[in-house]
Design a protein around this motif. Structure first.
Motif, PDB file in Angstrom:
ATOM      1  N   LYS A 152      25.658  -5.722  26.586  1.00 52.96           N
ATOM      2  CA  LYS A 152      25.345  -7.130  26.325  1.00 52.96           C
ATOM      3  C   LYS A 152      25.020  -7.851  27.623  1.00 52.96           C
ATOM      4  CE  LYS A 152      28.410  -7.312  22.340  1.00 52.96           C
ATOM      5  NZ  LYS A 152      27.860  -7.933  21.183  1.00 52.96           N
ATOM      6  N   GLY A 153      24.657  -9.114  27.504  1.00 51.68           N
ATOM      7  CA  GLY A 153      24.411  -9.945  28.676  1.00 51.68           C
ATOM      8  C   GLY A 153      22.940 -10.087  28.996  1.00 51.68           C
ATOM      9  N   ASP A 154      22.686 -10.616  30.167  1.00 49.63           N
ATOM     10  CA  ASP A 154      21.308 -10.860  30.604  1.00 49.63           C
ATOM     11  C   ASP A 154      20.484  -9.584  30.531  1.00 49.63           C
ATOM     12  OD1 ASP A 154      21.901 -13.505  31.107  1.00 49.63           O
ATOM     13  OD2 ASP A 154      22.179 -13.212  33.269  1.00 49.63           O
ATOM     14  N   GLY A 155      19.296  -9.694  29.975  1.00 54.59           N
ATOM     15  CA  GLY A 155      18.382  -8.560  29.904  1.00 54.59           C
ATOM     16  C   GLY A 155      18.685  -7.575  28.795  1.00 54.59           C
ATOM     17  N   ALA A 156      19.595  -7.926  27.883  1.00 52.96           N
ATOM     18  CA  ALA A 156      19.975  -6.983  26.821  1.00 52.96           C
ATOM     19  C   ALA A 156      18.767  -6.582  25.966  1.00 52.96           C
ATOM     20  CB  ALA A 156      21.083  -7.573  25.949  1.00 52.96           C
ATOM     21  N   TRP A 157      17.968  -7.549  25.545  1.00 47.41           N
ATOM     22  CA  TRP A 157      16.826  -7.211  24.681  1.00 47.41           C
ATOM     23  C   TRP A 157      15.849  -6.295  25.422  1.00 47.41           C
ATOM     24  CZ3 TRP A 157      15.721  -6.301  20.038  1.00 47.41           C
ATOM     25  CH2 TRP A 157      14.397  -6.188  19.611  1.00 47.41           C
ATOM     26  N   GLU A 158      15.628  -6.541  26.689  1.00 45.20           N
ATOM     27  CA  GLU A 158      14.731  -5.688  27.469  1.00 45.20           C
ATOM     28  C   GLU A 158      15.283  -4.264  27.564  1.00 45.20           C
ATOM     29  OE1 GLU A 158      15.703  -8.798  28.430  1.00 45.20           O
ATOM     30  OE2 GLU A 158      13.775  -9.803  28.106  1.00 45.20           O
ATOM     31  N   ARG A 159      16.613  -4.122  27.705  1.00 52.08           N
ATOM     32  CA  ARG A 159      17.230  -2.790  27.734  1.00 52.08           C
ATOM     33  C   ARG A 159      17.116  -2.101  26.372  1.00 52.08           C
ATOM     34  NH1 ARG A 159      20.861  -5.775  30.589  1.00 52.08           N
ATOM     35  NH2 ARG A 159      22.458  -5.765  28.956  1.00 52.08           N
ATOM     36  N   ILE A 160      17.245  -2.873  25.297  1.00 54.28           N
ATOM     37  CA  ILE A 160      17.086  -2.312  23.947  1.00 54.28           C
ATOM     38  C   ILE A 160      15.673  -1.765  23.781  1.00 54.28           C
ATOM     39  CG2 ILE A 160      16.926  -2.929  21.493  1.00 54.28           C
ATOM     40  CD1 ILE A 160      19.251  -4.947  22.065  1.00 54.28           C
ATOM     41  N   VAL A 161      14.698  -2.557  24.152  1.00 58.21           N
ATOM     42  CA  VAL A 161      13.291  -2.141  24.017  1.00 58.21           C
ATOM     43  C   VAL A 161      13.013  -0.923  24.904  1.00 58.21           C
ATOM     44  CG1 VAL A 161      10.901  -2.851  24.470  1.00 58.21           C
ATOM     45  CG2 VAL A 161      12.477  -4.423  23.304  1.00 58.21           C
ATOM     46  N   ALA A 162      13.501  -0.943  26.139  1.00 61.88           N
ATOM     47  CA  ALA A 162      13.261   0.183  27.052  1.00 61.88           C
ATOM     48  C   ALA A 162      13.884   1.471  26.512  1.00 61.88           C
ATOM     49  CB  ALA A 162      13.815  -0.136  28.436  1.00 61.88           C
ATOM     50  N   LYS A 163      15.104   1.377  25.978  1.00 60.99           N
ATOM     51  CA  LYS A 163      15.759   2.575  25.437  1.00 60.99           C
ATOM     52  C   LYS A 163      14.993   3.088  24.223  1.00 60.99           C
ATOM     53  CE  LYS A 163      19.065   5.582  25.581  1.00 60.99           C
ATOM     54  NZ  LYS A 163      19.177   6.495  26.726  1.00 60.99           N
ATOM     55  N   SER A 164      14.548   2.201  23.352  1.00 58.97           N
ATOM     56  CA  SER A 164      13.805   2.654  22.173  1.00 58.97           C
ATOM     57  C   SER A 164      12.480   3.290  22.581  1.00 58.97           C
ATOM     58  CB  SER A 164      13.593   1.511  21.180  1.00 58.97           C
ATOM     59  OG  SER A 164      12.727   0.530  21.705  1.00 58.97           O
TER      60      SER A 164
END
Length: 137
Positions: free
Chosen positions: A92-104
């Motif tokens: 969680k936290g700052d940049g979470a959505w970007e990490r989700i997209v990068a992992k996917s």
């Protein structure tokens, strides 16, 4: 006392699917139980295999926190939605959505598929054999 949990996948190709999940979770191959030095040696200790027995693969969390994953070959393909699925948590936290997209995106390159995107929250995916899972914070 709490008990430990293993998650077991029925698969068509245990070794390939285990490779996908090693990438997804950062897991490692689990060594064979003592006193065996290889999985083949361990499997041979059960006697002659049946002709219809498939392969297997076993993974563990190197930090010892997550459940062990077992992949066992079966003759039939997956035909319905999972009743249980894994959530791959990227933090969680700052940049979470970007990490989700990068992992996917990383998992798509490894053979996964995006099924549904819930913008800003999570992405529903399928592994190479169609097992559903989510990538989330």
């Amino acid at each position: 006392m709490a008990l430990r949990v293993d998650l077991t996948f029925d698969t068509m190709d245990a070794e390939s699917l285990a490779e996908f999940w090693k990438l997804a979770l950062g897991y490692e191959d689990e060594p064979p139980p003592a006193p065996f030095t290889t999985r083949a040696e361990w499997a041979a200790s059960f006697g002659e295999p049946d002709d219809d027995e498939g392969g297997g693969a076993w993974l563990h969390d190197p930090a010892g926190v997550g459940p062990r994953l077992c992949f066992l070959d079966v003759p039939e393909r997956k035909v319905a939605k999972n009743r249980l699925h894994i959530d791959v948590r990227v933090g969680k936290g700052d940049g979470a959505w970007e990490r989700i997209v990068a992992k996917s995106e990383q998992l798509v390159k490894a053979g996964g598929r995006v099924l549904t995107t819930v913008d800003g929250h999570h992405i529903v995916m399928a592994d190479p054999e169609g097992n559903e899972f989510c990538v989330a914070a």
